[in-house]
Design a protein around this motif. Structure first.
Motif, short mmCIF file in Angstrom:
data_model
loop_
_atom_site.label_atom_id
_atom_site.label_comp_id
_atom_site.label_asym_id
_atom_site.label_seq_id
_atom_site.Cartn_x
_atom_site.Cartn_y
_atom_site.Cartn_z
N VAL A 73 0.86 -1.18 0.00
CA VAL A 73 0.00 0.00 0.00
C VAL A 73 0.90 1.23 0.00
CG1 VAL A 73 -0.21 -0.12 2.53
CG2 VAL A 73 -1.83 1.26 1.20
N ALA A 74 0.64 2.14 -0.92
CA ALA A 74 1.42 3.38 -1.01
C ALA A 74 0.88 4.39 -0.01
CB ALA A 74 1.35 3.95 -2.43
N ILE A 75 1.73 4.80 0.92
CA ILE A 75 1.31 5.74 1.97
C ILE A 75 2.42 6.77 2.20
CG2 ILE A 75 0.71 6.04 4.41
CD1 ILE A 75 -0.26 3.23 4.47
N ASP A 76 2.03 8.01 2.30
CA ASP A 76 2.93 9.04 2.77
C ASP A 76 2.55 9.33 4.22
OD1 ASP A 76 4.42 11.28 3.39
OD2 ASP A 76 4.09 12.26 1.45
N LEU A 77 3.42 8.95 5.14
CA LEU A 77 3.11 9.09 6.56
C LEU A 77 3.13 10.54 7.03
CD1 LEU A 77 4.98 5.98 7.98
CD2 LEU A 77 2.51 6.31 7.82
N LEU A 78 3.43 11.46 6.14
CA LEU A 78 3.31 12.88 6.46
C LEU A 78 1.98 13.46 6.01
CD1 LEU A 78 6.93 14.11 5.67
CD2 LEU A 78 5.88 13.81 7.92
N ASP A 79 1.15 12.65 5.38
CA ASP A 79 -0.21 13.08 5.03
C ASP A 79 -1.03 13.25 6.31
OD1 ASP A 79 0.23 13.18 2.34
OD2 ASP A 79 -0.67 11.22 1.91
N PRO A 80 -2.18 13.92 6.22
CA PRO A 80 -3.06 14.01 7.39
C PRO A 80 -3.41 12.61 7.91
CG PRO A 80 -3.78 15.53 5.69
CD PRO A 80 -2.68 14.71 5.09
N THR A 81 -3.48 12.49 9.21
CA THR A 81 -3.70 11.18 9.84
C THR A 81 -4.96 10.49 9.32
OG1 THR A 81 -2.68 12.08 11.84
CG2 THR A 81 -3.80 9.97 12.05
N GLU A 82 -6.02 11.25 9.10
CA GLU A 82 -7.27 10.64 8.63
C GLU A 82 -7.09 10.02 7.25
OE1 GLU A 82 -9.93 10.01 10.42
OE2 GLU A 82 -8.70 10.85 12.02
N ASN A 83 -6.28 10.63 6.40
CA ASN A 83 -6.02 10.05 5.08
C ASN A 83 -5.25 8.75 5.20
OD1 ASN A 83 -7.13 12.43 4.27
ND2 ASN A 83 -5.39 13.16 3.10
N ILE A 84 -4.30 8.72 6.13
CA ILE A 84 -3.51 7.51 6.35
C ILE A 84 -4.41 6.39 6.86
CG2 ILE A 84 -1.65 6.50 7.72
CD1 ILE A 84 -0.41 9.37 7.80
N LYS A 85 -5.25 6.71 7.82
CA LYS A 85 -6.16 5.70 8.37
C LYS A 85 -7.11 5.16 7.31
CE LYS A 85 -6.09 7.59 13.07
NZ LYS A 85 -6.88 8.33 14.09
N GLN A 86 -7.59 6.05 6.45
CA GLN A 86 -8.49 5.61 5.38
C GLN A 86 -7.78 4.64 4.44
OE1 GLN A 86 -10.21 8.82 3.15
NE2 GLN A 86 -11.61 7.49 2.02
N SER A 87 -6.50 4.89 4.12
CA SER A 87 -5.75 4.01 3.22
C SER A 87 -5.49 2.65 3.85
CB SER A 87 -4.42 4.66 2.85
OG SER A 87 -4.61 5.87 2.15
N LEU A 88 -5.36 2.62 5.18
CA LEU A 88 -4.99 1.38 5.87
C LEU A 88 -6.18 0.62 6.44
CD1 LEU A 88 -1.87 2.56 7.92
CD2 LEU A 88 -1.87 1.13 5.87
N SER A 89 -7.32 1.23 6.53
CA SER A 89 -8.40 0.70 7.36
C SER A 89 -8.82 -0.72 6.99
CB SER A 89 -9.62 1.63 7.30
OG SER A 89 -10.07 1.74 5.95
N THR A 90 -8.80 -1.08 5.72
CA THR A 90 -9.24 -2.42 5.33
C THR A 90 -8.10 -3.43 5.25
OG1 THR A 90 -8.98 -1.87 2.97
CG2 THR A 90 -11.13 -1.43 3.98
N LEU A 91 -6.89 -3.00 5.57
CA LEU A 91 -5.72 -3.87 5.38
C LEU A 91 -5.08 -4.37 6.67
CD1 LEU A 91 -3.83 -1.96 2.53
CD2 LEU A 91 -5.16 -4.06 2.30
N VAL A 92 -5.15 -3.58 7.73
CA VAL A 92 -4.26 -3.85 8.87
C VAL A 92 -4.96 -4.39 10.10
CG1 VAL A 92 -2.60 -2.12 8.09
CG2 VAL A 92 -4.43 -1.44 9.67
N GLU A 93 -6.21 -4.80 9.99
CA GLU A 93 -6.93 -5.24 11.19
C GLU A 93 -6.32 -6.50 11.81
OE1 GLU A 93 -10.98 -6.13 10.35
OE2 GLU A 93 -10.53 -7.56 8.75
N ASN A 94 -5.58 -7.28 11.01
CA ASN A 94 -4.97 -8.50 11.55
C ASN A 94 -3.50 -8.33 11.91
OD1 ASN A 94 -7.25 -10.26 11.38
ND2 ASN A 94 -6.96 -10.37 9.15
N VAL A 95 -2.97 -7.11 11.80
CA VAL A 95 -1.55 -6.89 12.07
C VAL A 95 -1.23 -7.19 13.53
CG1 VAL A 95 0.22 -5.09 12.32
CG2 VAL A 95 -1.12 -5.25 10.22
N THR A 96 -0.19 -7.99 13.72
CA THR A 96 0.26 -8.32 15.08
C THR A 96 1.61 -7.70 15.40
OG1 THR A 96 1.23 -10.38 14.21
CG2 THR A 96 -0.99 -10.51 15.15
#
Length: 397
Positions: A73-96
């Motif tokens: 997933v392409a993410i710029d971690l300097l983007d607004p936090t809400e944009n980052i969360k939106q990009s990750l929301s469906t991908l990281v729920e199982n991250v340990t």
């Protein structure tokens, strides 16, 4: 697999394969040396250990891992936090287990905090909210934690000493922010891994790409038939130094986050050996068939609190790109590799007149047993860059 007939032909029916019940990793900064090495380490481990490997970077991937567990997933971690969360929301729920290796480089140590503090804060905020199964966060920092970028320090560097006073040190801000979020949630633990200068492969440029820069330096000197002058000082030329293998660093990062006894601990990571630049420089010259005469130093070899570069490789580099293009035209490699060099970083690494030797005693007490040979790491990295057609494979004369 069952099938049904339709007009006399079998129509296959496919069923989604469930994930095996292993851990799920999330690795940031995968185009960098450390992040790339962690992904390479994880894909060599079985699915029973790691079910899925989610990776991110601001830039498009330069390496496309074919392991089906990898999800980019392409993410710029300097983007607004809400944009980052939106990009990750469906991908990281199982991250340990999450590995943070993102870094924004600048040659000015005083301004590193401006981007690197929010970079990590945004990462932690997103993970803490979106990953209910999160067990461990691994933050990679480095020698600047001990003030090695500012001048002589007490060595060997040890993990549990007091912090020095420096409001600009972004590592302290990153650590403190992580501690605060963890205390509020009390649902995950952390590790902090602190390497020294890192040897390793990356298919892109890196803010501190010492091996690539010096390899190109030797190749250009060879092409020009001019001596490859050592760009440091007599102290560094004759005294011992230590470094961190990217392969070993990746191994330690994965080891630490999966060991119960290591939770909420910081560890140095260096190879476990020392080397002398005088010897390595001669071997690099031999590898590239460049002339590297013994330097004639003008300054004393003692410890100093100032950088002393008796040859300015940054100034040398300013008109050498056409020569590199000539090398690539003759022998292969990538022209754009010139843009991936980091002459400013090389100037600092070679110009210091003080030791930065780190202790590995704490990691040994916790069960870490690996050693790497720094001399071999340097040439392994060069060969990796050759195999990726970033550097040419020069036919020996």
């Amino acid at each position: 697999m069952h099938s049904v007939r339709k007009h006399g032909r079998r129509k296959p029916q496919y069923y989604a394969m469930p994930l095996t019940k292993g851990k799920t990793a999330f690795v940031t900064g995968v185009n960098g040396i450390s992040g790339h090495a962690i992904v390479e380490h994880l894909i060599r481990e079985p699915e029973t250990e790691w079910s899925q490997i989610i990776i991110s970077s601001r830039r498009p991937l330069a390496t496309h891992w074919i392991d089906p567990r990898v999800v980019f997933v392409a993410i710029d971690l300097l983007d607004p936090t809400e944009n980052i969360k939106q990009s990750l929301s469906t991908l990281v729920e199982n991250v340990t287990h999450a590995f943070f290796t993102s870094y924004v480089h600048t040659a000015n140590f005083d301004t590193l905090r401006e981007k690197n503090i929010p970079l990590f804060a945004n990462f932690i905020d997103a993970l803490d909210e979106l990953c209910p199964r999160l067990e461990r966060v691994c933050l990679q920092t480095g020698g600047k934690n001990y003030g090695v970028h500012l001048g002589p320090v007490k060595y060997p560097l040890v993990e549990d000493g007091p912090r020095y006073t420096d409001k600009n040190n972004f590592y302290f801000h990153q650590e403190d922010y992580m501690f605060d979020v963890q205390k509020k949630r009390k649902s995950w633990d952390y590790n902090i891994i602190r390497p020294n200068g890192i040897f390793g492969f990356t298919p892109h440029g890196s803010g501190m790409s010492e091996v690539l820069s010096l390899a190109i330096y030797f190749l250009v000197c060879r092409e020009l038939q001019e001596p490859a002058r050592f760009c440091g000082n007599e102290f560094l030329w004759t005294n011992v130094d230590n470094k961190s293998s990217a392969w070993g660093l990746a191994h330690m990062s994965v080891w630490a986050v999966t060991q119960v006894q290591c939770k909420n601990e910081a560890f140095n990571y260096v190879n476990g050996d020392v080397f002398v630049w005088k010897n390595l420089w001669a071997d690099l010259a031999g590898y590239f068939e460049a002339d590297a005469p013994e330097p004639k130093f003008m300054n004393a070899a003692g410890v100093s609190d100032k950088l002393t570069n008796e040859f300015d490789i940054l100034e040398w580099s300013k008109d050498k790109r056409p020569v590199w293009e000539r090398v690539v035209a003759k022998y292969g490699g990538k022209v754009e590799a010139w843009d991936w060099t980091s002459w400013d970083s090389v100037m600092w690494a070679m110009g210091r007149s003080w030791p930065t030797i780190a202790s590995m005693s704490k990691a040994r007490r916790f069960g870490w047993t690996r050693y790497d040979d720094s001399h071999d790491n340097y040439f392994q990295t060069i060969r990796s860059l050759e195999n990726a057609d970033i550097l040419p494979k020069i036919t020996k004369r």
